[in-house]
Every structure is written in C-alpha cells, then in structure tokens.
Design a protein around this motif. Sequence first.
Motif, PDB file in Angstrom:
ATOM      1  N   ASN A  92      -8.437 -11.238 -12.226  1.00  0.00           N
ATOM      2  CA  ASN A  92      -8.739 -11.195 -10.910  1.00  0.00           C
ATOM      3  C   ASN A  92      -8.407  -9.771 -10.115  1.00  0.00           C
ATOM      4  N   ARG A  93      -9.376  -9.004 -10.332  1.00  0.00           N
ATOM      5  CA  ARG A  93      -8.744  -7.798  -9.716  1.00  0.00           C
ATOM      6  C   ARG A  93      -8.608  -7.582  -7.994  1.00  0.00           C
ATOM      7  N   PRO A  94      -7.927  -6.829  -7.539  1.00  0.00           N
ATOM      8  CA  PRO A  94      -7.540  -7.050  -6.130  1.00  0.00           C
ATOM      9  C   PRO A  94      -9.088  -6.217  -5.531  1.00  0.00           C
ATOM     10  N   ASP A  95      -9.267  -6.431  -4.395  1.00  0.00           N
ATOM     11  CA  ASP A  95     -10.088  -5.982  -3.416  1.00  0.00           C
ATOM     12  C   ASP A  95      -9.601  -4.427  -3.051  1.00  0.00           C
ATOM     13  N   HIS A  96      -8.471  -4.249  -2.846  1.00  0.00           N
ATOM     14  CA  HIS A  96      -8.082  -2.984  -2.319  1.00  0.00           C
ATOM     15  C   HIS A  96      -6.427  -2.812  -2.874  1.00  0.00           C
ATOM     16  N   ILE A  97      -6.126  -1.585  -3.340  1.00  0.00           N
ATOM     17  CA  ILE A  97      -4.859  -1.395  -3.701  1.00  0.00           C
ATOM     18  C   ILE A  97      -4.082  -0.523  -2.587  1.00  0.00           C
ATOM     19  N   VAL A  98      -3.007  -0.941  -1.921  1.00  0.00           N
ATOM     20  CA  VAL A  98      -2.086  -0.115  -1.149  1.00  0.00           C
ATOM     21  C   VAL A  98      -0.835   0.371  -1.782  1.00  0.00           C
ATOM     22  N   ILE A  99      -0.770   1.600  -1.732  1.00  0.00           N
ATOM     23  CA  ILE A  99       0.542   2.090  -2.314  1.00  0.00           C
ATOM     24  C   ILE A  99       1.594   2.741  -1.274  1.00  0.00           C
ATOM     25  N   GLU A 100       2.730   2.281  -1.245  1.00  0.00           N
ATOM     26  CA  GLU A 100       3.666   2.841  -0.223  1.00  0.00           C
ATOM     27  C   GLU A 100       4.697   3.592  -1.200  1.00  0.00           C
ATOM     28  N   THR A 101       4.820   4.919  -0.864  1.00  0.00           N
ATOM     29  CA  THR A 101       5.554   5.759  -1.475  1.00  0.00           C
ATOM     30  C   THR A 101       6.915   5.668  -0.696  1.00  0.00           C
ATOM     31  N   SER A 102       7.849   6.301  -1.421  1.00  0.00           N
ATOM     32  CA  SER A 102       9.320   6.519  -0.926  1.00  0.00           C
ATOM     33  C   SER A 102       9.183   7.428   0.213  1.00  0.00           C
ATOM     34  N   GLY A 103      10.158   7.397   1.082  1.00  0.00           N
ATOM     35  CA  GLY A 103      10.051   8.328   2.001  1.00  0.00           C
ATOM     36  C   GLY A 103      10.426   9.891   1.842  1.00  0.00           C
ATOM     37  N   LEU A 104      10.660  10.130   0.434  1.00  0.00           N
ATOM     38  CA  LEU A 104      11.224  11.261  -0.152  1.00  0.00           C
ATOM     39  C   LEU A 104      10.037  11.942  -1.037  1.00  0.00           C
ATOM     40  N   ALA A 105       8.904  11.156  -1.006  1.00  0.00           N
ATOM     41  CA  ALA A 105       7.870  11.147  -2.226  1.00  0.00           C
ATOM     42  C   ALA A 105       6.874  12.649  -1.606  1.00  0.00           C
ATOM     43  N   LEU A 106       6.199  13.292  -2.661  1.00  0.00           N
ATOM     44  CA  LEU A 106       5.198  14.280  -2.421  1.00  0.00           C
ATOM     45  C   LEU A 106       3.884  13.310  -2.868  1.00  0.00           C
ATOM     46  N   PRO A 107       2.983  13.388  -1.869  1.00  0.00           N
ATOM     47  CA  PRO A 107       1.660  12.721  -2.195  1.00  0.00           C
ATOM     48  C   PRO A 107       0.981  13.297  -3.484  1.00  0.00           C
ATOM     49  N   GLN A 108       1.037  14.539  -3.241  1.00  0.00           N
ATOM     50  CA  GLN A 108      -0.062  15.364  -4.091  1.00  0.00           C
ATOM     51  C   GLN A 108       0.067  14.919  -5.599  1.00  0.00           C
TER      52      GLN A 108
END
Length: 351
Positions: A92-108
């Motif tokens: 059962n795959r999710p409809d949407h994935i949400v990723i919360e990075t740490s406050g020190l992460a580079l998103p790139q």
Amino acid sequence: MQGKIPATVITGFLGAGKTTMIRNLLENADGRKIALIINEFGDLGVDGEVLKGCGIDTCSEDDIVELNNGCICCTVADDFIPTMTKLLERENRPDHIVIETSGLALPQPLVAAFNWPGIKTAVTVDGVVTVVDAAAVSEGRFADDHDRLEAQRSADEALDHESPLEELFEDQIRAADMVVLNKADLIDAARLENVRSNVAGQSDRALKIIHATHGRLPVDVLLGLKSATEDQIALRKSHHEMEHESGEEHDHDHDEFESFVAVAGSVSDPAGFVAGLKEVIAGHDVLRLKGFCDVPGKPMRLVVQAVGQRIETYFDRPWRDGEERTTRLVVIGLHDIDQATIAGAIAAAAG
C-alpha cells in the motif's frame, strides 16, 4: 509526472516550526495517506515522537520513518535511498511523502537524490518548502545583514568570511519553491515586510513567500505545487557546491554544532522549570532544546520546545504502559558547549 508519488521536502533552520507545521498538515490531510521521513540532529527522536503522538488515521506509526544516523544531506546513499526504496516496495504505497530535514541540512543533495535510478521513475519532488522563523530573522539572528557584517570585519581582522549559520540560511532559501514565514504573529506588519524583503533577496528567482502562525496553512497550499524540483535543483547551488566548483577547499560538516541528551528527574513545577531553562539557554548560548518531561500526578507527558528564550510546553499523549517516565531533552548548541554543566543545570531546574 503521471503515476509518480509526489514528495514534499520541508526544510528550515533549527526551531523554525517544521514539526508543528507537519502536524497541522497531517490533521488536515483530507484523507491523503501520507508517509513521513524525519531526519533529526540529536540522539533523541523528539520530532518523530511528537508526530507519532498525533493519533491520525491517515498517518500511522508505521508510516513514520526516523533517520537519526546523521544529517540526511550527508548520508543520502546510506540512509535516504534505502528508506525510499522500502517505501516504494510497500503493498500500500502512500499518496504523498513528506520529508522533514534536520535544521542543519542542505536541501540540494537530498533533492538531487530524486534523480537516482529507481527513484526518479516512481517519485517526483512536488516542492521544497523552507520554513523561516520570522521573529528570529527580524531580530537579526539569522539575517544576512551586510552592513553589520562589514562593521564586524572592520573591528576584527580574523572575521573574513560569513558564518555557517548565514550560509545555511541562504542555501535553504535558495533551494526553495516556497518559503513560509512562520511565527508571523510575533512581529508587526512592518517588521514582517522587512523579513519578506530579506528572504526574497537571498534568491535570484521570484519566490513564493507566504506567512503563517503556529505553522497553520491549508493543506492545498503546502501540497500540490507540482514543481518537479529534481529537474531544477542543479541551478540552485549551495555555497558548498559553488565553492567546490571554484576550486576552494570547503568541507560540509557540522563540527560547528554539537548535541547531547540531558536526563533529569520529574518536573514538579513546570513554570519554574521553564524559568530555569531560560537561564540555562542564556548562560550557555544554547540554540535549541526539545524533549519530554515527566510531571508527577499527570498521566500525559509534557513536551518542551525551546528556541532561544521562547519556550513552548504542552501535554501531547499519555505515558504508555511500560514506558519509562523520565525527563529527557536534546540540547543543541555551538561546538565545545559544556555538556556536564548544562546537564547539571537542567537537572537542578527540574527540582
């Protein structure tokens, strides 16, 4: 993008309000089945525990994956790719994935990983949402104030480069598809407009900038951006990437920051404990405190979230059978913080 699962990357500095915004999103998901990947800086999974305590049917505890092995931008191959692969292999795959990075992460680096074979054909980055603590930026804590910086340079010959905090602030905005100016209720309209101008000036693109209070935003504002950011992230380079291309020696690490878990006894006087924590934060330059407390006579655990002198407390869920009732706080500060002294002060504040 037809058939691909959309993923939203939520980034932002320590204490900007990412977890609170995600909790509000889950509570108003309109039936969407959402999977969460949470990357924290620190050994105690506070953000994951807060979200697991929501009791929301469309996001069960099995849908929350915590990555505590280090900054997600530094462990993409070791942690993120295997985690995504397991999510995609679920019946059962999710409809949407949400990723919360740490406050020190580079998103790139994280967004670029969506171009990996096996990921790109199944998932697309719906959008990168950067959460900014509008009140903190208004106070100049994470703003890029060139005049002030130049004045400091004139007074101190050793100050010849921007601080890591300022670079991180800029990089998280540079990667964004949308910026949320959170905690807008803490400043007046003029100061909020100054923050908006400051944030807009960090990007060479026209950014969608909105404001929020307590992270409350309609779900359709956060989800459904359809940005396909993985196709554009190469044009949104971080300081590290630009310096690497120029041939400069520059390592992306977190040696400037340090975290540990402070353990204390039961907290009989929550108000007095908060007052004591404020003294600890002020006396030891603590950036962030977060965790759970045991209050005698209360069946529920007390959540503590502190950013600077702003401390929020609330009861979130009952202690479970067999769960150790104790007070445990993650302390995040600059390198070489005095762990023993801080831990002792927190224990003393608990009473």
